[in-house]
Design a protein around this motif. Structure first.
Motif, PDB file in Angstrom:
ATOM      1  N   PHE A   4       1.058  -1.002  -0.022  1.00  0.00           N
ATOM      2  CA  PHE A   4      -0.050  -0.074   0.062  1.00  0.00           C
ATOM      3  C   PHE A   4       0.855   1.300  -0.163  1.00  0.00           C
ATOM      4  CE2 PHE A   4       0.053   1.366   4.332  1.00  0.00           C
ATOM      5  CZ  PHE A   4       0.771   0.437   5.168  1.00  0.00           C
ATOM      6  N   ASP A   5       0.213   2.295  -0.436  1.00  0.00           N
ATOM      7  CA  ASP A   5       1.017   3.495  -0.469  1.00  0.00           C
ATOM      8  C   ASP A   5       0.323   4.606   0.560  1.00  0.00           C
ATOM      9  OD1 ASP A   5      -1.216   4.561  -1.797  1.00  0.00           O
ATOM     10  OD2 ASP A   5      -0.809   3.909  -3.551  1.00  0.00           O
ATOM     11  N   GLY A   6       1.031   5.893   0.323  1.00  0.00           N
ATOM     12  CA  GLY A   6       0.620   6.941   0.981  1.00  0.00           C
ATOM     13  C   GLY A   6      -0.720   7.318   1.365  1.00  0.00           C
ATOM     14  N   ARG A   7      -1.525   6.923   0.065  1.00  0.00           N
ATOM     15  CA  ARG A   7      -3.127   7.281   0.239  1.00  0.00           C
ATOM     16  C   ARG A   7      -3.745   6.529   1.100  1.00  0.00           C
ATOM     17  NH1 ARG A   7      -5.384   5.996  -5.435  1.00  0.00           N
ATOM     18  NH2 ARG A   7      -4.119   4.416  -5.144  1.00  0.00           N
ATOM     19  N   HIS A   8      -3.257   5.399   1.659  1.00  0.00           N
ATOM     20  CA  HIS A   8      -3.895   4.594   2.739  1.00  0.00           C
ATOM     21  C   HIS A   8      -3.247   4.541   3.936  1.00  0.00           C
ATOM     22  CE1 HIS A   8      -6.178   2.545  -0.577  1.00  0.00           C
ATOM     23  NE2 HIS A   8      -5.068   2.585  -1.163  1.00  0.00           N
ATOM     24  N   ARG A   9      -4.127   4.588   4.983  1.00  0.00           N
ATOM     25  CA  ARG A   9      -3.673   4.250   6.212  1.00  0.00           C
ATOM     26  C   ARG A   9      -4.202   3.119   6.855  1.00  0.00           C
ATOM     27  NH1 ARG A   9      -3.286   9.797  10.147  1.00  0.00           N
ATOM     28  NH2 ARG A   9      -2.785   7.656  11.548  1.00  0.00           N
ATOM     29  N   LEU A  10      -3.616   2.320   7.153  1.00  0.00           N
ATOM     30  CA  LEU A  10      -4.079   0.929   7.523  1.00  0.00           C
ATOM     31  C   LEU A  10      -4.094   0.680   9.001  1.00  0.00           C
ATOM     32  CD1 LEU A  10      -3.016  -1.808   4.879  1.00  0.00           C
ATOM     33  CD2 LEU A  10      -5.115  -0.150   4.899  1.00  0.00           C
ATOM     34  N   GLU A  11      -4.876   0.202   9.615  1.00  0.00           N
ATOM     35  CA  GLU A  11      -4.885  -0.265  11.105  1.00  0.00           C
ATOM     36  C   GLU A  11      -5.082  -1.700  11.258  1.00  0.00           C
ATOM     37  OE1 GLU A  11      -7.542   2.392  13.302  1.00  0.00           O
ATOM     38  OE2 GLU A  11      -6.847   3.942  12.278  1.00  0.00           O
ATOM     39  N   LYS A  12      -4.615  -2.090  12.335  1.00  0.00           N
ATOM     40  CA  LYS A  12      -4.639  -3.569  12.585  1.00  0.00           C
ATOM     41  C   LYS A  12      -6.131  -3.970  12.692  1.00  0.00           C
ATOM     42  CE  LYS A  12      -1.664  -6.931  15.216  1.00  0.00           C
ATOM     43  NZ  LYS A  12      -2.692  -7.561  15.519  1.00  0.00           N
ATOM     44  N   ASP A  13      -6.579  -5.221  12.356  1.00  0.00           N
ATOM     45  CA  ASP A  13      -7.693  -5.472  12.330  1.00  0.00           C
ATOM     46  C   ASP A  13      -8.745  -5.088  11.433  1.00  0.00           C
ATOM     47  OD1 ASP A  13      -6.944  -7.673  13.814  1.00  0.00           O
ATOM     48  OD2 ASP A  13      -7.536  -6.558  15.894  1.00  0.00           O
ATOM     49  N   GLU A  14      -8.347  -4.019  10.825  1.00  0.00           N
ATOM     50  CA  GLU A  14      -9.155  -3.351   9.762  1.00  0.00           C
ATOM     51  C   GLU A  14      -9.494  -4.350   8.748  1.00  0.00           C
ATOM     52  OE1 GLU A  14      -7.429   0.187   8.098  1.00  0.00           O
ATOM     53  OE2 GLU A  14      -8.900   0.403   6.779  1.00  0.00           O
ATOM     54  N   THR A  15     -11.012  -4.221   8.058  1.00  0.00           N
ATOM     55  CA  THR A  15     -11.036  -5.240   6.953  1.00  0.00           C
ATOM     56  C   THR A  15     -10.870  -4.413   5.550  1.00  0.00           C
ATOM     57  OG1 THR A  15     -12.816  -6.190   8.429  1.00  0.00           O
ATOM     58  CG2 THR A  15     -13.145  -6.419   5.914  1.00  0.00           C
ATOM     59  N   ILE A  16     -10.106  -4.963   4.916  1.00  0.00           N
ATOM     60  CA  ILE A  16      -9.580  -4.572   3.433  1.00  0.00           C
ATOM     61  C   ILE A  16     -10.079  -5.248   2.420  1.00  0.00           C
ATOM     62  CG2 ILE A  16      -7.976  -2.974   4.382  1.00  0.00           C
ATOM     63  CD1 ILE A  16      -5.818  -5.186   3.632  1.00  0.00           C
TER      64      ILE A  16
END
Lengths: 286, 376, 287
Positions: free
Chosen positions: B277-289
């Motif tokens: 993933f790149d800078g456009r996304h901010r992922l968090e743990k346990d998030e559904t993607i």
């Protein structure tokens, strides 16, 4: 029956017995429909000795001459004349008004159901009752009933609902995209009506005209109380049935049927011609 | 080109906050649309039936008025103006050719209602018929023409008004498969020759991809994604767009670990799948993607031939179907629950070492090639 | 605010209303008003409010006989027209495979509709009369030795004339609704082992229902509103509701004629509207 009227069941080769039974029913119905009419047409061509039943006595146009010359048979010529004029008037008004109403009923508008039921009411109300009502109304208003006022209105009250119902069927086959395309190409509403809607609906309008003419030309119950002092042809025939017992009555039947058939012929002929002319252009090109 | 328009009226279209509702707001066909279509673009509006795409077209054309919002053509608000004043022309679904007029009169109709003399309008119609190769059919009635010829008449009839925008409502849906592809090419050529803006409504993604500079994907009165065809195809915003555009497999999972620009997610099988993933996304743990993987990016590997190579992600799954397609082989796998997970394997490569239905394989792809979608 | 579609609708339908209001609504209201007035005995009316006319109509034993007689004619005619109309349409739609021939035969059935009813009525005289063709034929064949008197100027003749004139009103709508049945549906049902009777019961009759309803409206309202067929064909032997009304008018008894006109109209309208509840004819015609 033509050869192409083949199997009654799609699977088996022969026709089921029901075919023959129904064929017999159909033939009997058509005979019942036409035989009486044809017999009076034949009997109207008898000579002076002729009576109301078979066998045929001689062959001449005596009763036709009698019809238009004898005073005792009433004013056939005058009433015939009036009936044709009235029928033409009714036809024109029926076509124009039914067309406009048909256009209105294509979309929903406030009160459309009420107008529709009003129309149905006008169609099914007993003719004599309506004639009586119109007669009384004219009476109250101090107006004299006549064939071109009260009788005209009385006849329109039945031809218009008929005409609008036919327009419903005709309009249902009209694609509204044609109208939109015309507007899209820059036509004004009037140009759209004149150049697109009317030409496309023409065969349907001819059908409305046919109904208008024949319903008016043969109308009796609604006209009886509203025609005023001068008779229309059906009223004349009516009074003849009560006091004329010669084949002159049949001769009159033959004459009015000829008028009806000419009208039907003209109407169907012009529908066929419109469709032919559209197809003709391709032939010319080839 | 004779059909080049004098481009005083520029055909850029802008929709701003356009809403169309019926029955006093009870049903909403178009629900707040913002869209800019550049002058001279070929724009395809794509969506299932009832998504509001035709309504948008009809509002641009002036056959319906928006409940709210503005429609600008060439920078000028055209709401309330009749179609002629907008200088738009519409090609109707199944063409709406006038059945009682021959080809020449159909094409010359717009000139006729403008009061142009018969000789002048026929001269112009002849020219137009020559450009669309209809000269020999001038006397025919629409009922005597093939579907493709009818479409050309419809195009010529619309083009003779010299519009700055041509609006096409499902123009190819009335044609059979073979003709559709041929007429698609003709449309593209015509648009180049005319040099005007085309807005084309369709429910077929193939049509949109083949024709459009700008693809607009709609769902229930809203725009889901708008952009160049390639962008929408390879980088769908969400599952809806991915599935509608086709050619993609969508995998859903929960984020397990995050490490710089790499993360792992676990899907159905509890196997970790690597995601870039790149800078456009901010992922968090346990998030559904959700990620989209192109069918033609998938390589099928036999587990006995060793581990999945570095830089690749993979799911193991069973082959449930194989279809020979000619230039590739379509392999259906059970990696996802609802829709089939599909790999397009190049024909030669597949037959070097053919696989069979029932085999368990790794479906692998370059981590960099998978697309992380913005809205799960 | 007036919507544009409403405005156009009313504008386009206004000529129709300009005819229907003065020539249907107002006359009916005038009849309604007249039915509450008193006759002055010389064709004039005294403007009061009385229920005597209605009481007179309801008190009269004759009224019920008339309605009974008219209802009898209506029901018998309706039954014959429906049965004949259904089978003729069924034959044309399902047994005549050549479409053009079917339409030609259909037109053959409709042509007499466009000719004079009175002429078609009197045309039975040379056939049904005492010395008419039927009696001549039967006597010639030795089946009877006295001419059958009931053939003409009888209730039998009335029914014959009605059926002759009105069956077409059944054929057209039933033919129309049967034509809409997808023939492959019937073939599929036959292939699935349905009998012809099943097909008739579960496919054809339900589809014919709307056509029958539409035809019934015409047949029933025409018979109930008729008087001249009864007058001529029964030879004066039978009476009808409208016939009695016409006689009232003849002796200038307008208020009592008006009262029975109101009652008759309400009954006809009630019959028609109860049929309309079964079928949405507006949708049916436009389909």
């Amino acid at each position: 029956m033509s050869r192409s009227a083949t199997a009654g069941t799609p699977r088996s080769g022969g026709r089921p017995w029901t075919f023959y039974v129904l064929l017999a029913v159909f033939i009997l119905y058509v005979i019942g429909l036409y035989a009486p009419m044809i017999s009076i047409y034949i009997l109207s061509f008898q000579d002076v000795r002729g009576g109301l039943v078979f066998p045929m006595k001689g062959l001449s146009l005596h009763w036709f001459v009698d019809l238009f010359t004898q005073v005792r048979t009433g004013d056939v010529k005058g009433s015939f004349d009036r009936s044709i004029r009235l029928a033409v008037l009714v036809t024109v008004l029926t076509v124009v008004i039914s067309f406009l109403a048909g256009m209105a009923f294509r979309r929903r508008y406030f009160g459309d159901t009420a107008v529709f039921y009003l129309m149905i009411g006008s169609l099914v109300v007993p003719g004599l009752v309506l004639g009586l009502g119109i007669g009384l109304t004219f009476n109250f208003l101090g107006m004299r009933p006549s064939w071109y006022t009260s009788a005209l209105g009385a006849q329109l009250s039945c031809t218009l609902p008929f005409g609008v119902l036919i327009m419903f069927a005709v309009m249902s086959r009209f694609n509204t995209a044609w109208e939109e395309a015309s507007r899209d190409l820059g036509a004004s509403p009037l140009q759209t009506v004149w150049l697109v809607i009317l030409p496309i609906l023409l065969p349907g309008l001819v059908a409305v005209a046919l109904f208008g003419f024949t319903l008016s030309y043969d109308e009796f119950a609604r006209t009886l109380q509203t025609a005023g002092t001068l008779n229309t042809l059906p009223l004349e025939i009516w009074s003849m049935t009560l006091n004329v017992t010669s084949p002159a009555l049949y001769a009159l039947g033959t004459v009015t049927t000829i008028v009806s058939f000419v009208t039907i012929g003209l109407a169907l002929g012009s529908i066929v011609m419109i469709q032919r002319r559209r197809a003709q252009r391709i032939k010319n090109e080839a | 080109m004779t059909m080049q328009t004098t481009s005083s009226g520029r055909g850029a279209i802008e929709l701003a906050g356009v809403v169309k509702s019926y029955d006093g707001g009870e049903t909403t066909a178009v629900d707040g649309i913002n869209l800019k279509i550049p002058d001279g673009a070929y724009c395809c509006v794509l969506g299932p039936s009832g998504c509001g795409k035709s309504t948008i077209l009809r509002m641009i054309a002036g056959h319906e008025d928006p409940t709210h919002g503005e429609i600008l053509i060439g920078g000028e608000n055209v709401v309330g103006l009749p179609p002629v004043k907008r200088r738009t022309a519409m090609m109707f679904q199944s063409y709406a050719l006038f059945p009682h007029l021959n080809v020449r009169d159909n094409i010359a109709y717009a000139l006729r209602v403008r009061g142009m003399s018969r000789s002048e309008r026929y001269r112009r119609a002849e020219e137009m018929m020559a450009t669309v190769q209809l000269g020999e059919f001038a006397e025919r009635l629409p009922g005597q023409l093939s579907g493709g010829q009818q479409q050309r008449v419809a195009l010529a009839r619309a083009a003779i008004t010299e519009p700055r925008v041509l609006l096409l409502d499902e123009p190819l849906s009335a044609l059979d498969e073979h003709l559709r592809i041929q007429m698609r090419t003709e449309l593209a050529t015509m648009q180049k020759n005319l040099g005007i803006t085309f807005v084309h409504v369709t429910h077929t993604q193939m049509e949109a991809i083949a024709l459009a500079d700008l693809v607009v994907v709609m769902e229930r009165g809203k725009i889901k994604q708008a952009g160049p065809a390639r962008e929408v195809y390879i980088a769908p915003r969400d599952r809806y767009v991915a599935e509608f555009m086709g050619g993609q497999n969508v995998l859903r999972g929960k984020v397990r670990t995050i490490n710089g620009v790499r993360a792992t997610m676990v899907g159905r099988g509890e196997e970790p799948i690597e995601v870039a993933f790149d800078g456009r996304h901010r992922l968090e743990k346990d998030e559904t993607i959700e990620i989209a993987v192109r069918r033609d990016d998938i390589e099928l590997l036999r587990p006995e031939k060793g581990k999945v190579p570095a830089g690749k992600a993979a799911v193991s799954s069973r082959i449930v179907g194989i279809e020979y397609q000619g230039n590739f082989v379509k392999v259906m796998l059970d990696a996802t629950d609802d829709v089939a997970f599909i790999a397009f394997v190049p024909e030669r490569r597949f037959f070097q070492d053919p696989m069979k239905v029932g085999e368990v394989v790794y479906a692998a792809w370059d981590v960099e090639h998978a697309h992380l979608m913005i809205e799960p | 605010m007036v919507k544009r579609s409403d405005l156009f609708g009313w504008l386009a339908v206004s000529p129709l209303l300009l005819v229907l209001i003065p020539f249907f609504v107002v006359p009916f209201l005038v009849i309604l008003a007249a039915s509450f007035m008193e006759s002055d005995g010389f064709g004039g009316m005294i403007q009061t409010f009385t229920l005597d006319n209605y009481i007179g109509v309801f008190r009269s034993r004759l009224t019920f006989d008339l309605y009974y007689e008219t209802a009898k004619f209506a029901v018998i005619t309706w039954a014959f027209a429906t049965v004949i109309g259904f089978w003729v349409s069924y034959f044309l739609v399902f047994h005549v495979k050549n479409q053009l021939l079917a339409i030609g035969l259909f037109l053959l059935c409709t042509v007499p509709f466009w000719t004079s009813n009175i002429i078609r009525m009197i045309s039975w005289i040379p056939l049904l009369g005492k010395e008419g063709l039927i009696n001549q034929g039967l006597m010639g064949a030795g089946i009877i030795d006295q001419p059958l008197a009931f053939l003409l100027f009888s209730n039998f003749a009335v029914i014959v004339a009605y059926v002759h004139q009105l069956t077409i009103f059944m054929i057209v709508p039933i033919f129309n609704s049967l034509s809409k049945i997808d023939k492959s549906l019937i073939e599929a049902a036959l292939d699935a082992g349905s009998s012809r009777f099943d097909i008739l019961r579960y496919i054809v009759l339900p589809m014919a229902k709307s056509g029958i309803a539409l035809g019934s409206i015409f047949v029933l309202s025409i018979v109930m509103g008729d008087f001249f067929v009864v007058k001529v064909m029964s030879g004066g032997g039978s009476a009808s509701v409208v016939g009695a009304l016409y006689e009232d008018v003849g002796v200038l008894q307008y208020p009592s004629a008006a009262a029975s006109a109101v009652i008759l109209t309400l009954i006809v309208v009630a019959v028609v509207f109860s049929i309309l509840r079964v079928v949405d004819i507006r949708r049916e015609i436009a389909r």
